[in-house]
Scaffold this motif. Structure first.
Motif, PDB file in Angstrom:
ATOM      1  N   TYR A 277      47.621  48.201  39.144  1.00 37.93           N
ATOM      2  CA  TYR A 277      46.829  46.609  39.341  1.00 37.93           C
ATOM      3  C   TYR A 277      46.056  46.357  38.248  1.00 37.93           C
ATOM      4  CZ  TYR A 277      43.951  42.976  41.373  1.00 37.93           C
ATOM      5  OH  TYR A 277      43.204  41.946  41.979  1.00 37.93           O
ATOM      6  N   PHE A 278      45.111  47.157  37.707  1.00 34.69           N
ATOM      7  CA  PHE A 278      44.247  46.757  36.859  1.00 34.69           C
ATOM      8  C   PHE A 278      44.749  47.077  35.439  1.00 34.69           C
ATOM      9  CE2 PHE A 278      41.026  47.603  40.048  1.00 34.69           C
ATOM     10  CZ  PHE A 278      40.132  46.244  40.026  1.00 34.69           C
TER      11      PHE A 278
ATOM     12  N   LEU B  59      42.549  42.784  46.322  1.00 33.94           N
ATOM     13  CA  LEU B  59      42.214  41.844  45.389  1.00 33.94           C
ATOM     14  C   LEU B  59      40.852  41.999  44.829  1.00 33.94           C
ATOM     15  CD1 LEU B  59      44.289  38.749  46.704  1.00 33.94           C
ATOM     16  CD2 LEU B  59      45.114  40.658  45.157  1.00 33.94           C
TER      17      LEU B  59
ATOM     18  N   THR C 237      46.749  38.203  39.480  1.00 34.64           N
ATOM     19  CA  THR C 237      45.721  39.352  39.960  1.00 34.64           C
ATOM     20  C   THR C 237      44.802  38.777  40.969  1.00 34.64           C
ATOM     21  OG1 THR C 237      44.266  41.106  39.036  1.00 34.64           O
ATOM     22  CG2 THR C 237      43.679  38.821  38.366  1.00 34.64           C
TER      23      THR C 237
ATOM     24  N   ARG D 119      47.123  44.040  34.278  1.00 35.11           N
ATOM     25  CA  ARG D 119      46.610  42.825  33.750  1.00 35.11           C
ATOM     26  C   ARG D 119      46.376  42.626  32.231  1.00 35.11           C
ATOM     27  NH1 ARG D 119      41.482  41.675  37.191  1.00 35.11           N
ATOM     28  NH2 ARG D 119      40.193  43.007  35.851  1.00 35.11           N
TER      29      ARG D 119
ATOM     30  N   SER E  58      54.628  39.611  39.189  1.00 33.75           N
ATOM     31  CA  SER E  58      53.357  38.711  38.601  1.00 33.75           C
ATOM     32  C   SER E  58      54.068  37.527  38.633  1.00 33.75           C
ATOM     33  CB  SER E  58      52.753  39.374  37.470  1.00 33.75           C
ATOM     34  OG  SER E  58      52.167  40.560  37.432  1.00 33.75           O
TER      35      SER E  58
END
Length: 347
Positions: A266-267, A307, A286, A270, A218
């Motif tokens: 991925y989710f 994405l 993200t 965040r 990130s």
């Protein structure tokens, strides 16, 4: 009673469908999931029927849509090899005019994944490589899909349509759904085991190491984004993500399937970045992939399919015996599978 050979010959490994759903409750996510998955399976079997020249009473596909009171409206054919890549199903009953949040779709547009059969495998693999290279939007199959979707929208309206697909077919449905959402035309979308076009960090078993890798990625992604993107591009990207966030596709994932499991990280990552006080970095990261950033640096605008600002994740917590079982479509209509669901929404 209806049966199907899944990725095999008709006389091998048969799986029953969702025969327990004798009546459909359209408010139930499990019921809607079973219908969508079964119609994707019908698309697989349509192509297998074609390959094995099963017609009329010998065809296995019709039972998969008849059981849920759909009829085959149209098949979507890749004219380079004449394989059936998708199908459009029409609900047999008149459309419901009431104001229900959940109601039967008038049309379901379904896309299959790869079939390990020589007559279609080459084209399937070609589309898979285009997905990995973020070039699926240029593929012939995707153009066929978009044309069909736009025609059905003009006929019935986006609110009366479902998009669905499995594996590579889920990638096609995902990209098509994103394209329609960009122009303010969101479609209810059910994606089964959609592939994630990035390194599967989720396969790392040590949580601290996995979390550290995601934080590092990130930071690198956000740093490169700041370096290669102009203020105008940053604002455009932010506006695009805000627009796209109102479209919330359903993603059906198995944590033991490395093809799709990275969507979970991925989710969830965040949210973890926000908890650590790095919410803005997580927010920027993200919206980008390293591949899309390198394309921006080269003067190209290629966006990674995976994405997504928002999604409703449903995870099958039954690991399965092997990768094949964890990736196949049949897990999603089982009566007894254990799932966890969570809404992730970009704000």
């Amino acid at each position: 009673m209806w049966f199907v050979a899944l990725h095999g010959k008709p006389d091998q490994t048969f799986h029953k469908g969702a025969l327990h759903l004798t009546a459909i409750d359209w408010k139930s996510l499990h019921h809607r999931t079973s219908v969508a998955a079964s119609l994707v399976q019908a698309t697989y079997i349509l192509e297998r029927d074609r390959q094995e020249q099963r017609q009329g009473p010998q065809a296995l596909a019709p039972g998969w849509w008849d059981f849920f009171h759909f009829q085959l409206y149209r098949v979507l054919v890749d004219d380079t090899d004449n394989s059936i890549i998708g199908a459009i199903y029409e609900f047999k009953y008149p459309p419901y005019d009431g104001n229900l949040e959940q109601k039967p779709p008038r049309y379901v547009i379904a896309f299959r994944g790869t079939i390990r059969k020589e007559s279609s495998l080459l084209s399937d693999l070609k589309s898979g490589l285009q997905f990995i290279g973020n070039l699926l939007h240029n593929s012939h199959r995707f153009q066929i899909a978009m044309q069909a979707i736009q025609e059905i929208i003009s006929l019935a309206g986006a609110a009366n349509i479902w998009l669905t697909g499995h594996s590579l077919g889920a990638a096609i449905a995902l990209l098509a759904g994103k394209n329609m959402a960009k122009v303010g035309c969101p479609i209810k979308t059910y994606l089964f085991n959609p592939p994630f076009a990035s390194a599967p960090v989720d396969i790392i078993k040590i949580e601290k190491v996995k979390h550290g890798v995601r934080i590092a990625r990130s930071l690198i992604t956000a740093g490169i984004a700041a370096a290669v993107s102009s203020n105008y591009q940053k604002q455009q990207r932010e506006n695009y993500f805000q627009l796209l966030s109102t479209w919330i596709p359903y993603l059906f994932l198995n944590p033991s399937d490395p093809i799709c499991s990275e969507y979970i990280g991925y989710f969830e990552h965040r949210g973890k970045m926000a908890e650590l006080g790095f919410g803005e970095i997580g927010r920027v990261a993200t919206q980008h992939s390293l591949g899309s950033l390198f394309s921006t640096a080269l003067g190209k605008d290629i966006e990674a399919i995976h994405l997504l600002p928002s999604a409703y994740l449903t995870m099958n917590m039954n690991c399965g015996q092997d990768f094949k079982e964890c990736h196949e479509i049949h897990q999603w209509w089982k009566q007894d599978f254990q799932w966890q669901s969570k809404l992730h929404q970009f704000s």
